[in-house]
Design a protein around this motif. Structure first.
Motif, PDB file in Angstrom:
ATOM      1  N   PHE A  30       3.510   4.225   5.415  1.00 28.95           N
ATOM      2  CA  PHE A  30       3.258   2.910   6.006  1.00 28.95           C
ATOM      3  C   PHE A  30       4.522   2.296   6.585  1.00 28.95           C
ATOM      4  O   PHE A  30       4.480   1.257   7.230  1.00 28.95           O
ATOM      5  N   GLY A  31       5.655   2.938   6.373  1.00 27.56           N
ATOM      6  CA  GLY A  31       6.897   2.416   6.915  1.00 27.56           C
ATOM      7  C   GLY A  31       8.068   3.257   6.466  1.00 27.56           C
ATOM      8  O   GLY A  31       7.899   4.301   5.825  1.00 27.56           O
ATOM      9  N   SER A  32       9.268   2.755   6.804  1.00 28.34           N
ATOM     10  CA  SER A  32      10.474   3.434   6.343  1.00 28.34           C
ATOM     11  C   SER A  32      11.476   2.391   5.863  1.00 28.34           C
ATOM     12  O   SER A  32      11.472   1.246   6.314  1.00 28.34           O
ATOM     13  N   ILE A  33      12.312   2.845   4.946  1.00 28.75           N
ATOM     14  CA  ILE A  33      13.307   1.993   4.316  1.00 28.75           C
ATOM     15  C   ILE A  33      14.668   2.591   4.636  1.00 28.75           C
ATOM     16  O   ILE A  33      14.953   3.725   4.261  1.00 28.75           O
ATOM     17  N   GLU A  34      15.482   1.810   5.340  1.00 31.59           N
ATOM     18  CA  GLU A  34      16.799   2.291   5.733  1.00 31.59           C
ATOM     19  C   GLU A  34      17.853   1.677   4.814  1.00 31.59           C
ATOM     20  O   GLU A  34      17.955   0.452   4.701  1.00 31.59           O
ATOM     21  N   ALA A  35      18.591   2.541   4.164  1.00 31.96           N
ATOM     22  CA  ALA A  35      19.675   2.110   3.289  1.00 31.96           C
ATOM     23  C   ALA A  35      20.983   2.643   3.852  1.00 31.96           C
ATOM     24  O   ALA A  35      20.990   3.448   4.787  1.00 31.96           O
ATOM     25  N   VAL A  36      22.077   2.199   3.273  1.00 32.58           N
ATOM     26  CA  VAL A  36      23.389   2.652   3.729  1.00 32.58           C
ATOM     27  C   VAL A  36      23.490   4.171   3.611  1.00 32.58           C
ATOM     28  O   VAL A  36      24.023   4.844   4.490  1.00 32.58           O
ATOM     29  N   LYS A  37      22.924   4.734   2.520  1.00 34.54           N
ATOM     30  CA  LYS A  37      23.046   6.163   2.245  1.00 34.54           C
ATOM     31  C   LYS A  37      22.037   7.033   2.974  1.00 34.54           C
ATOM     32  O   LYS A  37      22.318   8.182   3.269  1.00 34.54           O
ATOM     33  N   THR A  38      20.798   6.516   3.211  1.00 29.75           N
ATOM     34  CA  THR A  38      19.714   7.372   3.668  1.00 29.75           C
ATOM     35  C   THR A  38      18.568   6.547   4.237  1.00 29.75           C
ATOM     36  O   THR A  38      18.595   5.323   4.187  1.00 29.75           O
ATOM     37  N   VAL A  39      17.564   7.238   4.757  1.00 28.86           N
ATOM     38  CA  VAL A  39      16.308   6.611   5.174  1.00 28.86           C
ATOM     39  C   VAL A  39      15.195   7.266   4.375  1.00 28.86           C
ATOM     40  O   VAL A  39      15.151   8.493   4.250  1.00 28.86           O
ATOM     41  N   ALA A  40      14.306   6.452   3.810  1.00 26.47           N
ATOM     42  CA  ALA A  40      13.214   6.971   2.990  1.00 26.47           C
ATOM     43  C   ALA A  40      11.880   6.485   3.537  1.00 26.47           C
ATOM     44  O   ALA A  40      11.774   5.370   4.059  1.00 26.47           O
ATOM     45  N   ASP A  41      10.863   7.329   3.414  1.00 27.83           N
ATOM     46  CA  ASP A  41       9.510   6.948   3.789  1.00 27.83           C
ATOM     47  C   ASP A  41       8.921   6.054   2.706  1.00 27.83           C
ATOM     48  O   ASP A  41       9.153   6.269   1.517  1.00 27.83           O
ATOM     49  N   ALA A  42       8.137   5.075   3.120  1.00 29.20           N
ATOM     50  CA  ALA A  42       7.351   4.257   2.200  1.00 29.20           C
ATOM     51  C   ALA A  42       5.908   4.751   2.307  1.00 29.20           C
ATOM     52  O   ALA A  42       5.346   4.780   3.411  1.00 29.20           O
ATOM     53  N   LEU A  43       5.338   5.174   1.187  1.00 32.72           N
ATOM     54  CA  LEU A  43       4.019   5.808   1.180  1.00 32.72           C
ATOM     55  C   LEU A  43       2.984   4.942   0.484  1.00 32.72           C
ATOM     56  O   LEU A  43       3.279   4.286  -0.523  1.00 32.72           O
ATOM     57  N   MET A  44       1.776   4.959   1.003  1.00 31.77           N
ATOM     58  CA  MET A  44       0.677   4.184   0.440  1.00 31.77           C
ATOM     59  C   MET A  44       0.304   4.729  -0.939  1.00 31.77           C
ATOM     60  O   MET A  44      -0.038   5.911  -1.063  1.00 31.77           O
ATOM     61  N   PRO A  45       0.330   3.912  -1.986  1.00 34.43           N
ATOM     62  CA  PRO A  45      -0.111   4.373  -3.296  1.00 34.43           C
ATOM     63  C   PRO A  45      -1.629   4.335  -3.448  1.00 34.43           C
ATOM     64  O   PRO A  45      -2.196   5.044  -4.276  1.00 34.43           O
ATOM     65  N   VAL A  46      -2.293   3.511  -2.633  1.00 28.31           N
ATOM     66  CA  VAL A  46      -3.756   3.391  -2.624  1.00 28.31           C
ATOM     67  C   VAL A  46      -4.223   3.277  -1.172  1.00 28.31           C
ATOM     68  O   VAL A  46      -3.460   2.853  -0.307  1.00 28.31           O
ATOM     69  N   SER A  47      -5.472   3.620  -0.933  1.00 29.37           N
ATOM     70  CA  SER A  47      -6.037   3.510   0.418  1.00 29.37           C
ATOM     71  C   SER A  47      -6.460   2.074   0.693  1.00 29.37           C
ATOM     72  O   SER A  47      -6.899   1.360  -0.211  1.00 29.37           O
ATOM     73  N   GLY A  48      -6.316   1.680   1.950  1.00 31.34           N
ATOM     74  CA  GLY A  48      -6.794   0.356   2.303  1.00 31.34           C
ATOM     75  C   GLY A  48      -6.207  -0.161   3.598  1.00 31.34           C
ATOM     76  O   GLY A  48      -5.438   0.518   4.278  1.00 31.34           O
ATOM     77  N   LYS A  49      -6.588  -1.402   3.903  1.00 33.06           N
ATOM     78  CA  LYS A  49      -6.130  -2.085   5.107  1.00 33.06           C
ATOM     79  C   LYS A  49      -4.938  -2.957   4.749  1.00 33.06           C
ATOM     80  O   LYS A  49      -5.004  -3.762   3.816  1.00 33.06           O
ATOM     81  N   VAL A  50      -3.858  -2.783   5.492  1.00 30.63           N
ATOM     82  CA  VAL A  50      -2.658  -3.603   5.281  1.00 30.63           C
ATOM     83  C   VAL A  50      -2.958  -4.993   5.836  1.00 30.63           C
ATOM     84  O   VAL A  50      -3.157  -5.155   7.045  1.00 30.63           O
ATOM     85  N   VAL A  51      -3.007  -5.980   4.950  1.00 30.75           N
ATOM     86  CA  VAL A  51      -3.370  -7.334   5.364  1.00 30.75           C
ATOM     87  C   VAL A  51      -2.156  -8.252   5.500  1.00 30.75           C
ATOM     88  O   VAL A  51      -2.261  -9.321   6.100  1.00 30.75           O
ATOM     89  N   GLU A  52      -1.021  -7.842   4.947  1.00 29.97           N
ATOM     90  CA  GLU A  52       0.176  -8.668   5.063  1.00 29.97           C
ATOM     91  C   GLU A  52       1.420  -7.809   4.866  1.00 29.97           C
ATOM     92  O   GLU A  52       1.441  -6.906   4.035  1.00 29.97           O
ATOM     93  N   ILE A  53       2.439  -8.115   5.647  1.00 30.05           N
ATOM     94  CA  ILE A  53       3.766  -7.519   5.485  1.00 30.05           C
ATOM     95  C   ILE A  53       4.684  -8.657   5.066  1.00 30.05           C
ATOM     96  O   ILE A  53       4.604  -9.754   5.627  1.00 30.05           O
ATOM     97  N   ASN A  54       5.545  -8.423   4.100  1.00 28.17           N
ATOM     98  CA  ASN A  54       6.429  -9.474   3.602  1.00 28.17           C
ATOM     99  C   ASN A  54       7.307  -9.981   4.751  1.00 28.17           C
ATOM    100  O   ASN A  54       8.193  -9.268   5.222  1.00 28.17           O
ATOM    101  N   PRO A  55       7.081 -11.226   5.205  1.00 25.51           N
ATOM    102  CA  PRO A  55       7.820 -11.733   6.366  1.00 25.51           C
ATOM    103  C   PRO A  55       9.300 -11.999   6.083  1.00 25.51           C
ATOM    104  O   PRO A  55      10.099 -12.001   7.006  1.00 25.51           O
TER     105      PRO A  55
END
Length: 125
Positions: free
Chosen positions: A56-81
């Motif tokens: 569902f996204g990626s997380i960029e850190a100083v050391k690396t970039v990591a994938d963010a994976l859905m733990p459950v199925s569903g519709k994304v209704v909000e992203i932390n603004p």
């Protein structure tokens, strides 16, 4: 390492807090400490329906970039603004102000496939 007992966890180091059919999702304290200082989050999947295990996204850190994976199925209704201007909230407060997305679950029973705190702690050792 902080592993709240009221949450569920994926093998991919995401946490889930269930309220009704809405799941709030973030990365665990273990994950943020392994990544290091988080500098950018690329999450633009609002209103998309994704299956458990999908990225569902990626997380960029100083050391690396990591994938963010859905733990459950569903519709994304909000992203932390707040994370657009303050990605460091994921490091400072991964279970609070550092949450990533809110998901309207299509199959709430999938939560039963996630780990409890004790089981998650065992995979972090």
């Amino acid at each position: 390492m902080n592993i709240p007992s009221n949450l569920k966890y994926s093998n991919d180091h995401e946490w889930v807090k269930v309220e009704g059919n809405i799941a709030t999702v973030g990365i665990t304290d273990f994950a943020q400490s392994e990544l290091g200082d988080i500098v950018f989050l690329d999450i633009n999947c609002e209103d998309e329906t994704l299956a458990a295990g999908e990225q569902f996204g990626s997380i960029e850190a100083v050391k690396t970039v990591a994938d963010a994976l859905m733990p459950v199925s569903g519709k994304v209704v909000e992203i932390n603004p707040e994370l657009e201007s303050a990605p460091e909230n994921v490091n400072k407060d991964p279970y609070g102000s550092g949450w990533l997305i809110k998901v309207e679950m299509t199959n709430p029973d999938e939560v039963n496939n996630l780990l409890d705190a004790a089981a998650y702690e065992n995979i972090c050792k």
